[in-house]
Design a protein around this motif. Sequence first.
Motif, short mmCIF file in Angstrom:
data_model
loop_
_atom_site.label_atom_id
_atom_site.label_comp_id
_atom_site.label_asym_id
_atom_site.label_seq_id
_atom_site.Cartn_x
_atom_site.Cartn_y
_atom_site.Cartn_z
N PHE A 45 0.82 -1.22 0.00
CA PHE A 45 0.00 0.00 0.00
C PHE A 45 0.85 1.27 0.00
CE2 PHE A 45 -3.34 -2.80 2.08
CZ PHE A 45 -4.10 -2.90 0.92
N ALA A 46 2.01 1.23 0.62
CA ALA A 46 2.85 2.43 0.69
C ALA A 46 3.50 2.75 -0.65
CB ALA A 46 3.92 2.26 1.77
N ASN A 47 3.72 1.72 -1.48
CA ASN A 47 4.51 1.94 -2.70
C ASN A 47 3.69 1.85 -3.98
OD1 ASN A 47 6.91 2.14 -1.14
ND2 ASN A 47 7.01 -0.09 -1.02
N SER A 48 2.40 1.59 -3.88
CA SER A 48 1.59 1.45 -5.09
C SER A 48 0.31 2.26 -4.99
CB SER A 48 1.26 -0.02 -5.34
OG SER A 48 0.37 -0.14 -6.44
N ALA A 49 0.30 3.40 -5.69
CA ALA A 49 -0.93 4.21 -5.71
C ALA A 49 -2.05 3.46 -6.43
CB ALA A 49 -0.65 5.53 -6.41
#
Length: 235
Positions: A156-160
Amino acid sequence: MPSLSDALKSQVGRKFLTGITGLLLVFFIIFHLMGNLAIFGDPNAMNEYSKFLHGFGPLLWVARIGLLIALILHAWIGISIWWNKKKARPQKYKVYSSKGGPSKQSLSSRSMAFTGVVLLVFLVIHIQTFALGDTETITIAGEQYHDLKTLVINTFANSALYTFGYTIVMILLGTHLGHGIWSAFVSLTMRSKKTSAIVYSAGAILAVVLAIGFLFIPLYIYFGGGCEAALISCN
């Protein structure tokens, strides 16, 4: 006792199956959200929860296969009901009404087939990402754990795309449940004229709570910085 084949051929049996599988899936969704919210607890809570589930061994696969069968039955019956209604009434209603009380027709009820198909596609991607995806291991008190927590945070932090796609699907989940919970009670004849409004409102509120609970996690991680966020503690 009627067989599954007999039940699928009977209108009453089909309504019962879609109701009972729908409620079963709602209970699973509630349980799943409670597990996901462990990410905001103790640094090891989510991985310990994951290890607890895997500790059931073959029984976990029995539960997974049972849920998969329930999901396929629920989807197949729901889509076939929608298709039969569409064939029977090719012209759309201009005004919706129902006998014996206010109509429960809404955007939620009219989009059940669409939201159901989207949820099915999403489920395949979700299982591939978090259940079958590659996870690192972490040592906690001398024991090896699958580091599910780090996988969730990194995803979740690295994939919009994944974060906002997940968020949209959770809104559709809330839309599906908004009518689906009430509809399940109707299919199982577990409501009366007196309780219909209460069941409908309670189902709608539960749907909103579940959708917000699920979509809060990816949005908080994405905008909050994962392990840097105040509510999330990591090893």
